[in-house]
Design a protein around this motif. Structure first.
Motif, short mmCIF file in Angstrom:
data_model
loop_
_atom_site.label_atom_id
_atom_site.label_comp_id
_atom_site.label_asym_id
_atom_site.label_seq_id
_atom_site.Cartn_x
_atom_site.Cartn_y
_atom_site.Cartn_z
N GLY A 4 53.02 -17.52 12.96
CA GLY A 4 52.89 -18.77 14.07
C GLY A 4 52.83 -17.94 15.47
N LEU A 5 53.08 -16.54 15.34
CA LEU A 5 52.89 -15.78 16.61
C LEU A 5 51.50 -15.13 16.60
CD1 LEU A 5 56.26 -13.73 16.47
CD2 LEU A 5 55.69 -15.52 18.13
N GLY A 6 50.74 -15.58 15.77
CA GLY A 6 49.21 -15.13 15.94
C GLY A 6 48.76 -14.02 15.04
N SER A 7 49.61 -13.94 14.16
CA SER A 7 49.08 -12.59 13.29
C SER A 7 47.94 -13.09 12.45
CB SER A 7 50.21 -12.25 12.35
OG SER A 7 49.63 -11.33 11.19
N MET A 8 46.79 -12.11 12.35
CA MET A 8 45.59 -12.50 11.55
C MET A 8 45.67 -11.45 10.46
SD MET A 8 44.02 -14.80 13.26
CE MET A 8 42.25 -14.78 13.02
N GLU A 9 46.57 -10.70 10.14
CA GLU A 9 46.64 -9.66 8.90
C GLU A 9 46.50 -10.54 7.59
OE1 GLU A 9 46.75 -6.53 9.01
OE2 GLU A 9 46.47 -6.48 11.20
N GLY A 10 45.34 -9.93 6.75
CA GLY A 10 45.25 -10.59 5.57
C GLY A 10 46.35 -10.45 4.55
N ALA A 11 47.25 -9.46 4.72
CA ALA A 11 48.57 -9.06 3.98
C ALA A 11 49.47 -10.34 4.01
CB ALA A 11 48.98 -8.05 4.23
N VAL A 12 49.47 -10.95 5.38
CA VAL A 12 50.51 -11.95 5.68
C VAL A 12 50.00 -13.30 4.83
CG1 VAL A 12 51.22 -13.66 7.50
CG2 VAL A 12 51.21 -11.21 8.12
N ALA A 13 48.55 -13.55 4.78
CA ALA A 13 48.18 -14.93 4.20
C ALA A 13 48.52 -14.63 2.75
CB ALA A 13 46.99 -14.91 4.39
N LEU A 14 48.33 -13.40 2.23
CA LEU A 14 48.28 -13.35 0.79
C LEU A 14 49.80 -13.21 0.29
CD1 LEU A 14 45.80 -10.06 0.42
CD2 LEU A 14 45.58 -12.40 -0.69
N ASN A 15 50.68 -12.69 1.02
CA ASN A 15 51.96 -12.72 0.88
C ASN A 15 52.76 -14.04 0.68
OD1 ASN A 15 52.56 -9.90 0.22
ND2 ASN A 15 53.01 -9.47 2.21
N LEU A 23 42.76 -17.53 4.63
CA LEU A 23 42.27 -15.69 4.58
C LEU A 23 40.55 -15.99 4.08
CD1 LEU A 23 42.63 -12.97 4.77
CD2 LEU A 23 43.29 -13.02 2.52
N ALA A 24 40.29 -16.83 3.38
CA ALA A 24 38.86 -16.74 2.88
C ALA A 24 38.02 -17.23 3.94
CB ALA A 24 38.59 -17.87 1.82
N PRO A 52 36.17 -13.47 4.28
CA PRO A 52 35.89 -13.82 2.98
C PRO A 52 35.50 -12.65 2.10
CG PRO A 52 34.05 -14.15 4.51
CD PRO A 52 35.38 -13.97 5.35
N ASP A 53 35.43 -11.42 2.72
CA ASP A 53 35.40 -10.14 1.96
C ASP A 53 36.51 -9.48 1.92
OD1 ASP A 53 35.41 -9.47 4.68
OD2 ASP A 53 33.82 -8.40 4.65
N HIS A 54 37.61 -9.88 1.94
CA HIS A 54 38.95 -9.15 1.86
C HIS A 54 38.96 -8.59 0.45
CE1 HIS A 54 43.12 -8.14 1.54
NE2 HIS A 54 43.24 -8.15 2.83
N PRO A 55 39.17 -7.36 0.25
CA PRO A 55 39.28 -6.76 -1.17
C PRO A 55 40.28 -7.45 -1.85
CG PRO A 55 40.43 -5.31 0.56
CD PRO A 55 39.69 -6.43 1.26
N GLN A 56 41.39 -7.87 -1.55
CA GLN A 56 42.51 -8.49 -2.56
C GLN A 56 42.51 -10.05 -2.70
OE1 GLN A 56 45.90 -6.25 -0.42
NE2 GLN A 56 46.38 -6.30 -2.63
N LEU A 57 41.34 -10.60 -2.08
CA LEU A 57 41.44 -12.08 -1.91
C LEU A 57 41.35 -12.57 -3.47
CD1 LEU A 57 41.55 -14.90 -0.62
CD2 LEU A 57 39.17 -14.62 0.01
N LYS A 58 39.99 -12.21 -3.96
CA LYS A 58 39.68 -12.76 -5.26
C LYS A 58 40.63 -12.24 -6.46
CE LYS A 58 36.50 -14.81 -7.76
NZ LYS A 58 36.12 -16.20 -7.57
N GLN A 59 41.12 -11.13 -6.24
CA GLN A 59 42.32 -10.59 -7.19
C GLN A 59 43.59 -11.57 -7.20
OE1 GLN A 59 43.76 -6.68 -6.65
NE2 GLN A 59 45.45 -7.27 -7.79
#
Length: 357
Positions: free
Chosen positions: A282-293, A314-315, A319-326
């Motif tokens: 909500g504060l604007g984080s764009m970190e992929g880890a936040v979406a994955l968690n 995240l996609a 879209p090329d985030h290394p952990q997304l597909k996993q």
């Protein structure tokens, strides 16, 4: 006050995101769709921005006869119908508007987004690729194309048997509709296109006020969080105390909540972890880890539909985030679920992990 001057004032308020003020002033002036459609259009857009979709659709329905053929109005009308789950009605609005505005990139982009919801992937892909070819800098179209690829992969993962029949049905109104699905961009309610919308080693015992470097806030935050992350596995409780110290000194910062969320996960305080990560988002984080968690936490408590939302978000962005597909394959090896198994629960064992004062 003349209608034109009043409209100009409301547009200025809209650009400042003062949506409730727009509603208050429109009520004082007794604005109605029939009497003053152009002004009422601004009111409808304000209702949309406030998330008051049932009210917005009433205004849109009243505006339809007067604003028929207006591409920007059609985009908002279709958008609110989509938010209310009325996908077929939204499609009818978009297709009718495109008959007179077939080259309107803004309208085409939002229509393609709806087609993704309906799993009409080929038509959506054709529209989005044409838009991007014509305008390589159209970032929202790129994000929608990323979302399309993600959704298409989910469908391709689904087993082709009776258990997945509902996912492949032509009855799009009854398909899985995630109300938190990545939505249209802010430009869907634009009026006349004019409204815009190096780490140090671990420090035993955690951080102390004297440890915080007296430098620029961003650098200070980066360095102190790097220190905290060094002990997140060995002493997550200390990391929570470190985050409290940072919060006191630096105020509300998304990265602080990101690290706190990670520490809460280590402590298996999953409700607190989800809360902290939602605040970071909500504060604007764009970190992929936040979406994955957030995806993992949502799936863990039985809200698989919300988990899909976080992965899709995240996609769109990476879209090329290394952990997304996993993570996608781990959580949803057979494709997207139609419904969540238990999105809302009462678990008395989780009462009062913290306290309110």
């Amino acid at each position: 006050m003349s209608s034109t001057n009043f409209q100009a004032k409301l547009i200025a308020l809209f650009e400042k995101k003062q949506f409730q003020t727009i509603l208050d002033r429109a009520q004082n002036e007794e604005i109605t769709p029939a009497a003053d459609p152009k002004t009422a259009n601004i009111v409808a857009a304000a209702l949309f921005q406030l998330g008051r979709y049932p009210d917005c659709i009433l205004w849109c329905d009243g505006l339809s006869p007067s604003l028929k053929g207006d591409a920007n109005f059609a985009s908002m009308h279709g958008a609110v119908l989509r938010r209310l789950g009325r996908l077929k009605d939204a499609e009818n609005v978009f297709r009718a508007a495109l008959k007179d505005n077939s080259n309107n990139a803004f309208l085409l982009n939002n229509f393609a987004n709806l087609l993704i919801d309906q799993q009409s992937f080929e038509e959506a892909e054709s529209i989005l690729k044409a838009l991007i070819e014509e305008n390589p800098n159209y970032e929202d179209a790129k994000a929608n194309l990323n979302r399309l690829i993600f959704q298409k992969n989910l469908v391709d993962c689904a087993p082709k048997d009776s258990a997945s029949e509902s996912l492949n049905s032509n009855d799009t109104e009854n398909r899985f509709i995630d109300p938190l699905m990545a939505a249209f961009s802010d430009e869907e309610v634009a009026l006349a296109g004019s409204l815009s919308t190096q780490q140090k080693g671990p420090q035993p015992g955690g951080l102390k006020p004297t440890d915080l470097p007296d430098r620029a806030r961003d650098q200070e935050l980066h360095e102190t969080l790097a220190l905290a992350r060094q002990t997140i596995d060995s002493d997550p409780q200390q990391v929570i105390r470190d985050c409290s110290l940072l919060h006191e000194k630096l105020g509300i910062q998304a990265p602080i909540y990101e690290v706190a969320g990670e520490a809460y996960i280590r402590l298996q305080l999953f409700g607190d972890a989800e809360t902290a990560l939602l605040i970071a988002h909500g504060l604007g984080s764009m970190e992929g880890a936040v979406a994955l968690n957030l995806a993992n936490l949502a799936a863990m408590r039985g809200d698989q539909c919300l988990a899909i939302h976080w992965l899709e978000l995240l996609a769109q962005r990476q879209p090329d985030h290394p952990q997304l597909k996993q993570v996608q394959n781990t959580l949803f090896p057979e494709g997207a679920p139609k419904t969540s198994s238990s999105p809302f629960q009462i678990n008395l064992d989780q009462r009062a992990p913290g306290r309110f004062t």
